[in-house]
Structures are given as structure tokens and as C-alpha cells.
Design an enzyme around this catalytic site. Structure first.
Site, PDB file in Angstrom:
ATOM      1  N   ASP A 113       0.866  -1.248   0.109  1.00  0.00           N
ATOM      2  CA  ASP A 113       0.015   0.105  -0.013  1.00  0.00           C
ATOM      3  C   ASP A 113       0.928   1.325   0.056  1.00  0.00           C
ATOM      4  O   ASP A 113       1.707   1.513   0.752  1.00  0.00           O
ATOM      5  CB  ASP A 113      -0.627  -0.104   1.296  1.00  0.00           C
ATOM      6  CG  ASP A 113      -1.881   1.208   1.431  1.00  0.00           C
ATOM      7  OD1 ASP A 113      -2.825   0.808   0.524  1.00  0.00           O
ATOM      8  OD2 ASP A 113      -2.037   1.962   2.259  1.00  0.00           O
ATOM      9  N   GLU A 151      14.288 -15.405  -0.272  1.00  0.00           N
ATOM     10  CA  GLU A 151      14.951 -16.295   0.613  1.00  0.00           C
ATOM     11  C   GLU A 151      13.756 -17.564   0.794  1.00  0.00           C
ATOM     12  O   GLU A 151      14.056 -18.754   1.170  1.00  0.00           O
ATOM     13  CB  GLU A 151      15.066 -15.948   2.043  1.00  0.00           C
ATOM     14  CG  GLU A 151      16.457 -15.070   2.439  1.00  0.00           C
ATOM     15  CD  GLU A 151      16.183 -14.359   3.796  1.00  0.00           C
ATOM     16  OE1 GLU A 151      15.357 -15.087   4.503  1.00  0.00           O
ATOM     17  OE2 GLU A 151      16.625 -13.514   3.823  1.00  0.00           O
TER      18      GLU A 151
END
Ligand code: GLC
Length: 575
Positions: free
Chosen positions: A235, A284
């Protein structure tokens, strides 16, 4: 006989047992699921209400996942469901690791994510890092502890200007209207410092120069990644870094400058360092977790900065969303978008509606040039015809597309909501001048002939009133009707999955020499070619048929190698 789909070409929806299954988000998938994904935005308050309190919730969404699977979307983006006082419908977060009780709890979130994965749907959650709620523990402590509190460093607290500090620290205006600063009271009750809020006063902006803020958000990312989410819609992704010294802008009506100029609080180059950090975290995790920027920038070229290879994966294409139903303008924005994304290797994205703008069925029902916040219904039939044509155009473009809940039903905006029903803070801050976002947030009609039309249990309420005409627009009413907008979307998404030339890509080949107001392009691959023709004019036009009709937004007759394209109609072709 269907109006828009040749029977022979009707694709069969993939059977449930061919769904990628729980391993959908695993590393076994080919790289780049997001390059052509159709991502469906769920607005949790308004999607499905399981307990009859009039407010949608996570169990409600969970119960409707099979609908989304059958619709044929790839991923679901959920607008915020976090613990929040709901001053801005959940975009004011008090606790980033908790679910608001009105929506359920973390067990519900976990079950939703698991069920979605089981159906082969990915889940993207909304992250709100530009500001918290004023009920966030940090902000409450900052207020309580007074000037000098280290917690104040995590937000933008400043002394006021003027003799007694009675004037805001600078001239910035809130996006929702009024000054972007609110004065606090000191713990002893005397008037104190001011704090910055680019949106409502209940949404204080974080200070991203502060290490604790950056650390906290890295930890929040991991929390949700560990929960299994496939990505984040970020956002106000262009807002976190403010120009050094918070300089004045000068002049009023700054809102009018938004979108055209680089403001000292938006699209500052410093934000990109944050995304480079976040990308490392996303990478990751197995299964290609993604970041999507909600970045309202002045140009598509600046938007491309957010999706450089070591930053986020996608950014919303608001320039496309803001383009009128006009052939030349659309062709230009399509070219500019594809050209901007090619050098950074990111997919272009396409979007027509979301929870912040008037639905496209209503925008296109009105005269062009009015922007994205309308309050007039316009010519409904015209709007729907154009919306259907616009949706097929969007879904034919190379890249990823966003579908806002209810657009597959052809829902219009509700432009006549009574003032007392409204909840959009912008409506009140702007003294009714703007802030008509509630009109696109009215709960979805699923079934039945009376409100809440299956949104919640029979006899239940809906937090915004649904119009009586919505009985005809419900999922139930449209299912099986070959002329319905819902069946058009289902067919379009099925064709899109199967046709080798649809989905991911970086270019279209325009077909020239057609009458003014007609757009046509081809997409060619070794496995097959596709063409899309769009008549944006008010008259039917006759053009050479480029191939076999796959799908069309209105009846299009092919006779002797030519097609009569009705006004405001898109046709998909197998070439
Ligand atoms: C984004 C959201 C919008 C919200 C604002 C403040 O633009 O989409 O709904 O009001 O940010 O968080």
C-alpha cells in the site's frame, strides 16, 4: 447458441483434480507464475459474510474460494484484514500480526491460505507500511510519553510554526483533504507537537529513516511469509520516504498535482532501497513470493523503477486504469506501458477497477475526462457494453491482469448511497467534495432475490445497502446464462489459460489501416497466433475477419471473410 463464444471453441474448465494442489506455491513450478497471473482482488468487508453481522469475513471468503477457482483466476489479493479501528476500512493497522475480530482470527487466515493452496490459488496479502493506525501501540506510547520519547522518532512529530506553534510544520495537504498535520496535546493537556498523516488523522505516517521501523517491517514480512502467503500488495509503496527537511510545496490544491508531479512525499528515490531489502527476503522463501507496488507515479517510466530486477515483481498500471474509452489513448498507454516494462524485464500489468475508484462499468457509462471518482450513473447499458469490451481487451494484453471483485458480474458503482451510510473517510474530510469510494465497495450479490443476496445469511444485513436491481446481477442469476458477463469472464479466463499466445509477453503487433476508432493487434508465437479487435466507436464497422472467433463481448457476425463488429465490442480470434 451463445452470444459471444463459438460452441466448438468453448474451452473446458480445468477439472479440480488437475489443480496444482497444495504444492502450487512450491519451488517445483516453472519460474514466473506472476508474469501472466490473473489476480483477483477480494475486499474482505464486502465479499462474503459467514456470521450475519453485515460485514464480510475470512470464513466467508474461504467458503467462496471454489467459486474463484472455477472462475479461473490464479491468485487472490486480500485487502487488509488486520486488527484495525477501521478509520480507513482497515488501511489503518493497529497490529500487523493479528486479524481484526470482525474478520476472524489467525486460525481462519491459516485455514484460508491452506484451502486456497489446495485449490491451486495463490494468496497475496495487503501490507500497509506507510502509516499505522493511531491505535498502534507505538503511536499510543509516543503520545503518552510526550516530546522527547524515542517512540516519536518512529513517526514524524514536529513542533508547529508560528508564535505558539499553532501552525502546521509545513504546507502539505492530506490526500483525503485538509492539512496533512494534526496537533497533539502534551501529557499535561497543553497543546504540543504536530504529527504527519498523508491520509486520515488516524493514520500517522511512519518515519522510514528510523531503524526500528525498517526492522519491524522486515519481521512482519517474515511473519506472513512463514504463514505461507505468496506475496504482498504494498500500500502506498511510493510514500514511505519523504524529501529531506519536509519542504513546503507552495500553493494549495496539491491534490491536483498528484499524479503529474513528483511531490516531496511521493515517489522519492529513497524508497527503492527499501524494496531491494525486501526482495532479498522474498527470495529467501521457496515458491516465488512476490511484491506488488501500489505506486501512483507521474509516468509509467517512473513506475518501472519499482520493478527493476532486484526490487518488486509487479506494479499497478494506474495510467491504464485512468485511460478513457478512446482508441488512440488506449493504444498509446498500451505501447508506453509495454515499452516501459521491457527494459527492466518486468511484466506489464493491467487493471480497470479497484476499491479506490469508480467501477469501470460506471466510468465508461459517463462522458470521458471525468476522472476516476464519479457520482453519476450515466448510461448503464452503454457502460456495461463498454466494460465488457474493455475487460476482454485487458485480458488479451501481454502480462498480468487484476480483476476487482464484482467486475466479473458487470457491477456498476452505487452512486446514490445515502450520506448516512457512507464510511469513506475521504467523504467526510473532503466535505463531500470527493471520497465516493464506498460506491465500489458495496457487498457482492451471490444469490436470491432479496438483500443481502447471499452475501450473508438470509435476513442478514450488509454494511452498505445493495441496490434492488442487484438480484439480476447475482452470481446465481448469471451462472449458465451464456450472455452474462460472468460467463464471459469464465470463458475468457479459460481461453487465456489455454491459448499459447495469450498471457505472458512483452509486445503486441498492431494492425493498421482499419477505420478510426478500431483497435486491432496480433500476438504471434510458434505454437499459435491470436488477434484481438476492438470497436470503440458508436457505430458498427465491417473489417476483414482475422481468423476464427474465440470469444466476443457482443454478437459479432462473420460473413464472407468479414466481420461486422458492433459498437463497443471486443472480439478474440484464433489466427
Ligand atoms: C491506498 C489504499 C486506499 C487507502 C490508502 C491509505 O491508496 O488503496 O484504500 O485509503 O492507501 O492507506
Amino acid at each position: 447458441m451463445t452470444q459471444y463464444l463459438t460452441d466448438a471453441s468453448r474451452p473446458v474448465a480445468p477439472a479440480a483434480d488437475t489443480a496444482p494442489g497444495a504444492a502450487a506455491a512450491s519451488a517445483a513450478e516453472p519460474r514466473g507464475w506472476w508474469r501472466d497471473a490473473v489476480i483477483y482482488q477480494v475486499y474482505p468487508r464486502s465479499f462474503a459474510d459467514s456470521d450475519g453481522d453485515g460485514m464480510g469475513d475470512l470464513p466467508g471468503i474461504r467458503s467462496r474460494l471454489p467459486y474463484l477457482r472455477a472462475l479461473g483466476v490464479d491468485a487472490v489479493w486480500l485487502s487488509p484484514f488486520y486488527a484495525s479501528p477501521q478509520a480507513d476500512a482497515g488501511y489503518d493497522v493497529a497490529d500487523y500480526r493479528a486479524i481484526d475480530p470482525m474478520f476472524g482470527d489467525l486460525h481462519d487466515a491459516d485455514a484460508l491460505i491452506r484451502d486456497a493452496h489446495g485449490l491451486g490459488l495463490r494468496v497475496i496479502v495487503d501490507l500497509v507500511p506507510n502509516h499505522s493506525s493511531d491505535q498502534h501501540e507505538w503511536f499510543k506510547r509516543a503520545l503518552r510519553e510526550g516530546p522527547g520519547s524515542p517512540l516519536r522518532e518512529r513517526y514524524h512529530f514536529r513542533p508547529g510554526k508560528g508564535e505558539d506553534g499553532e501552525l502546521p510544520p509545513n504546507d502539505w495537504e492530506s490526500i483525503f483533504g485538509g492539512p496533512a498535520w494534526t496537533r497533539t496535546n502534551n501529557p499535561d493537556g497543553t497543546p504540543g507537537e504536530w504529527y504527519l498523516h498523508l491520509f486520515a488523522p488516524q493514520q500517522p505516517d511512519f518515519n522510514w529513516e528510523n531503524r526500528a521501523v525498517a526492522d519491524e517491517f522486515r519481521s512482519i514480512l517474515r511473519f506472513w511469509l512463514d504463514m505461507g502467503v505468496d506475496g504482498f500488495r504494498i500500500d502506498v509503496a511510493h510514500g514511505m520516504v519523504k524529501a529531506a527537511g519536509l519542504p513546503d510545496i507552495g500553493g494549495h490544491d496539491q491534490l491536483k498535482l498528484l499524479g503529474n508531479d513528483v511531490m516531496p512525499f511521493f515517489d522519492q528515490d529513497g524508497v527503492h532501497a527499501i524494496y531491494r531489502e525486501w526482495r532479498k527476503i522474498l527470495d529467501e522463501y521457496p515458491g516465488e513470493r512476490i511484491g506488488v507496488a501500489e505506486a501512483w507515479t507521474p509516468t509509467v517510466a517512473r513506475t518501472a523503477n519499482y520493478v527493476r530486477p532486484d526490487e518488486l515483481h509487479q506494479a499497478f498500471n494506474f495510467q491504464y486504469l485512468g485511460t478513457d474509452w478512446d482508441a488512440a489513448a488506449l493504444r498509446e498507454v498500451i505501447d508506453v506501458s509495454l515499452d516501459a516494462m521491457r527494459p527492466v524485464g518486468a511484466p506489464a500489468t493491467w487493471v480497470l477497477s479497484n476499491h479506490d475508484v469508480t467501477r469501470h462499468a460506471t466510468r465508461f457509462a459517463n462522458e470521458p475526462g471525468l476522472g476516476t471518482q464519479l457520482r453519476t450513473p450515466g448510461d448503464r447499458a452503454l457502460g456495461l457494453r463498454r466494460a465488457r469490451a474493455a475487460s476482454l481487451l485487458m485480458l488479451a494484453l501481454p502480462g498480468s491482469a487484476y480483476v476487482y471483485q464484482g467486475e466479473e458480474l458487470g457491477l456498476p458503482d452505487v452512486t446514490d448511497l445515502p450520506d448516512e451510510a457512507r464510511q469513506d473517510p475521504a467523504f467526510f474530510r473532503g466535505a463531500g467534495q470527493d471520497g465516493f469510494r464506498d460506491g465500489c465497495r458495496v457487498p457482492i450479490p451471490w444469490s436470491g432475490t432479496e438483500a443481502p443476496y447471499g452475501f450473508g445469511p438470509e435476513g442478514g444485513a450488509s454494511w452498505l445497502p445493495q441496490p434492488a436491481e442487484w438480484a439480476e446481477l447475482s452470481v446465481e442469476a448469471q451462472t449458465g446464462d451464456p450472455n452474462s458477463t460472468l460467463e464471459m469472464y469464465r470463458s475468457a479466463l479459460a481461453v487465456r489459460r489455454e491459448h499459447p499466445a495469450l498471457g505472458a509477453g512483452t509486445a503486441v503487433t498492431w494492425v493498421d489501416g482499419l477505420p478510426e476508432g478500431v483497435l486491432a493487434f496480433r500476438r504471434d508465437t510458434a505454437e499459435g497466433s491470436f488477434a484481438c479487435t476492438v470497436n470503440l466507436t458508436a457505430e458498427a464497422v465491417r473489417i476483414p475477419a482475422p481468423g476464427r472467433v474465440l470469444l466476443s463481448s457482443a454478437q459479432a457476425e462473420v460473413v464472407d471473410g468479414a466481420v461486422e463488429l458492433p459498437s463497443d465490442c471486443t472480439v478474440w480470434w484464433a489466427v
